[in-house]
Design a protein around this motif. Structure first.
Motif, PDB file in Angstrom:
ATOM      1  N   SER A 181     -14.940  58.330  15.851  1.00 55.65           N
ATOM      2  CA  SER A 181     -16.000  58.721  14.924  1.00 55.65           C
ATOM      3  C   SER A 181     -17.381  58.334  15.446  1.00 55.65           C
ATOM      4  N   SER A 182     -17.494  57.149  16.026  1.00 48.46           N
ATOM      5  CA  SER A 182     -18.778  56.716  16.552  1.00 48.46           C
ATOM      6  C   SER A 182     -19.223  57.583  17.721  1.00 48.46           C
ATOM      7  N   SER A 183     -18.264  57.921  18.611  1.00 46.08           N
ATOM      8  CA  SER A 183     -18.610  58.781  19.746  1.00 46.08           C
ATOM      9  C   SER A 183     -19.000  60.175  19.280  1.00 46.08           C
ATOM     10  N   ARG A 184     -18.255  60.689  18.327  1.00 45.74           N
ATOM     11  CA  ARG A 184     -18.579  62.024  17.795  1.00 45.74           C
ATOM     12  C   ARG A 184     -19.955  62.023  17.139  1.00 45.74           C
ATOM     13  N   LEU A 185     -20.264  60.934  16.422  1.00 47.55           N
ATOM     14  CA  LEU A 185     -21.575  60.833  15.768  1.00 47.55           C
ATOM     15  C   LEU A 185     -22.697  60.793  16.802  1.00 47.55           C
ATOM     16  N   THR A 186     -22.498  60.030  17.876  1.00 45.36           N
ATOM     17  CA  THR A 186     -23.533  59.946  18.923  1.00 45.36           C
ATOM     18  C   THR A 186     -23.754  61.306  19.559  1.00 45.36           C
ATOM     19  N   ARG A 187     -22.664  62.009  19.894  1.00 50.20           N
ATOM     20  CA  ARG A 187     -22.814  63.350  20.472  1.00 50.20           C
ATOM     21  C   ARG A 187     -23.485  64.300  19.500  1.00 50.20           C
ATOM     22  N   HIS A 188     -23.129  64.180  18.222  1.00 54.67           N
ATOM     23  CA  HIS A 188     -23.708  65.051  17.200  1.00 54.67           C
ATOM     24  C   HIS A 188     -25.222  64.834  17.075  1.00 54.67           C
ATOM     25  N   LEU A 189     -25.645  63.580  17.065  1.00 55.73           N
ATOM     26  CA  LEU A 189     -27.075  63.288  16.898  1.00 55.73           C
ATOM     27  C   LEU A 189     -27.884  63.699  18.130  1.00 55.73           C
ATOM     28  N   LEU A 190     -27.344  63.417  19.325  1.00 53.22           N
ATOM     29  CA  LEU A 190     -28.086  63.744  20.541  1.00 53.22           C
ATOM     30  C   LEU A 190     -28.166  65.250  20.770  1.00 53.22           C
ATOM     31  N   SER A 218     -30.317  62.221  10.954  1.00 53.21           N
ATOM     32  CA  SER A 218     -29.529  61.937   9.758  1.00 53.21           C
ATOM     33  C   SER A 218     -28.164  62.630   9.855  1.00 53.21           C
ATOM     34  N   TRP A 219     -27.203  62.162   9.066  1.00 54.46           N
ATOM     35  CA  TRP A 219     -25.870  62.765   9.042  1.00 54.46           C
ATOM     36  C   TRP A 219     -25.200  62.482   7.703  1.00 54.46           C
ATOM     37  N   LYS A 220     -24.099  63.181   7.471  1.00 54.54           N
ATOM     38  CA  LYS A 220     -23.328  62.996   6.248  1.00 54.54           C
ATOM     39  C   LYS A 220     -22.265  61.935   6.509  1.00 54.54           C
ATOM     40  N   VAL A 221     -22.234  60.944   5.673  1.00 52.22           N
ATOM     41  CA  VAL A 221     -21.341  59.809   5.878  1.00 52.22           C
ATOM     42  C   VAL A 221     -19.884  60.230   5.840  1.00 52.22           C
ATOM     43  N   GLU A 222     -19.536  61.136   4.929  1.00 53.88           N
ATOM     44  CA  GLU A 222     -18.124  61.514   4.759  1.00 53.88           C
ATOM     45  C   GLU A 222     -17.571  62.274   5.959  1.00 53.88           C
ATOM     46  N   GLU A 223     -18.434  62.863   6.770  1.00 56.67           N
ATOM     47  CA  GLU A 223     -17.959  63.609   7.937  1.00 56.67           C
ATOM     48  C   GLU A 223     -17.648  62.702   9.119  1.00 56.67           C
ATOM     49  N   PHE A 224     -18.062  61.449   9.054  1.00 53.88           N
ATOM     50  CA  PHE A 224     -17.834  60.526  10.156  1.00 53.88           C
ATOM     51  C   PHE A 224     -17.213  59.229   9.651  1.00 53.88           C
TER      52      PHE A 224
END
Length: 422
Positions: free
Chosen positions: A29-38, A88-94
């Motif tokens: 989840s953390s890796s996916r979030l980093t890729r998503h934000l960048l 920003s991101w949605k908490v439930e998706e990560f």
């Protein structure tokens, strides 16, 4: 055999898929979030609209103040916060992740600099410094730094001087319509480490506007007020100067002989003046070379040099008075000199020795010798009192300035205030 190989293959496949699903579920989840934000964030583009930046510092230590070069070096912790919608991101998706950390070079950072800096040391340049990002898009950029800033030094009351130095933060390129700096509180002092030479008196801040290259930028000024601890200078400079001066005065008006061979007094006076002139050079090398003000300590040392000079000159007068008793025409001292110096007139004394009567006459040379002796005592006392008065006043001023207590009270009050921000 074929059934066995098939069973093993199915087992290995199942385990591999399960591990991948587990890794994706709990570790990815953390890796996916980093890729998503960048992917959706452009580090070359600032957030849309005006960016309100909360800028606060914590004063950790005053490394030193260079009076000659008129600058101050401080260690501070800086915290900048702003909101970037693209982060920003949605908490439930990560899987409920509310905070993450991104590399400093991968996101947009405001170009906040210190306008009056002479040297800037980033202490985390050799470290991978992450920036904290919240799911709401709030970015927190915190880092320690050492700044050497310009600071106008006032020397009129040295070594009892107070100095106020400024640290001026502002954006280099963005005007106040794009970046607005705000500070929610005064500089924090929770981890402040006192300086040996300077006592912290107060810290404050103010938000102003600054025009730079035809651009009005938002600026925050932090004020740091410090007071010098003068006891070291009194012990190392005032006390030696005072001792040299007292010994010189005592030597200039000492009774070396009953004859008029006293030329060594001038040599002593010149030697004392040269010694104090050397000590005054120590002070002049410490403070800025300004023609507007003269440091108080320099005034004191010049004062005692003048006193020794006058005392040296007056020794010639005492020598002339003493020499009057050895002239060819014998004249007694005038009555007004006797009254001023409280010398009683002495007459001839008769005494008997070995059956004979002798007469002891107080000669003219002895009378003038008594006058010169009384002048020595009087002038020595007057000059010692004159030079002792400003010396005692300097020590009185030193003990009246309880900088250590004032600094301790300031830090205690600041720590109670800082608890509201932690």
């Amino acid at each position: 055999m074929q059934c066995s190989f098939l069973t093993i293959f199915i087992f290995i496949t199942t385990v591999t898929v399960g591990v991948a699903e587990f890794s994706e579920q709990y570790q990815g989840s953390s890796s996916r979030l980093t890729r998503h934000l960048l992917e959706k964030h452009n580090k070359c583009s600032p957030p849309d609209g005006r960016v309100d930046i909360s800028h606060n510092i914590e004063l950790v230590h005053i490394i030193g103040i260079n009076e000659l070069n008129q600058n101050m070096q401080v260690l501070v912790y800086i915290v900048q916060q702003w909101t970037d919608a693209s982060l920003s991101w949605k908490v439930e998706e990560f899987r409920g992740i509310k905070h993450t950390w991104l590399p400093e070079h991968s996101i947009w950072i405001p170009d906040i600099i210190v306008f009056n800096t002479l040297e800037h040391k980033m202490l985390l340049e050799a470290v991978r410094s992450p920036i904290k990002v919240s799911y709401t898009g709030e970015v927190t950029y915190a880092y320690p730094a050492i700044y050497t800033v310009l600071c106008q030094i006032g020397i009129a009351t040295f070594p009892f001087d107070d100095q106020v130095c400024k640290i001026r933060f502002a954006s280099w390129a963005y005007d106040e319509d794009k970046i607005l700096l705000n500070a929610s509180h005064k500089p924090l002092l929770k981890n402040y480490s006192p300086n040996e030479e300077w006592a912290l008196q107060d810290v404050d801040m103010a938000r102003k506007e600054y025009e730079h290259e035809e651009t009005v930028v938002s600026e925050i000024i932090y004020y740091i007020k410090v007071a010098r601890k003068p006891f070291y200078y009194l012990i190392s400079l005032v006390v030696p100067s005072y001792i040299i001066c007292v010994l010189s005065i005592a030597g200039l008006f000492a009774r070396f002989s009953t004859k008029h061979e006293r030329q060594e007094r001038f040599t002593l006076g010149v030697t004392a003046i040269l010694s104090m002139a050397v000590l005054s050079l120590v002070v002049t090398e410490k403070v800025p070379h300004s023609s507007e003000n003269v440091p108080l300590l320099i005034v004191y040392m010049h004062f005692i040099i003048v006193m020794v000079t006058i005392a040296t000159i007056l020794t010639s007068t005492v020598m002339r008075v003493h020499a009057k008793g050895f002239r060819t025409h014998f004249l007694s001292p005038p009555n007004w000199i006797r009254k001023v110096l409280l010398i009683a007139r002495k007459h001839a004394n008769f005494f008997q020795q070995h059956g004979k009567v002798y007469m002891d006459i107080h000669t003219t040379a002895e009378q003038w010798g008594e006058v010169s002796r009384r002048m020595d005592y009087l002038l020595a006392s007057v000059f010692i009192i004159i030079i002792s008065t400003p010396t005692l006043y300097l020590f009185y001023m030193c003990f009246q300035m309880d900088h250590a207590t004032a600094e301790r009270v300031l830090l205690e009050n600041a720590k109670r205030r800082d608890q509201l921000y932690y």
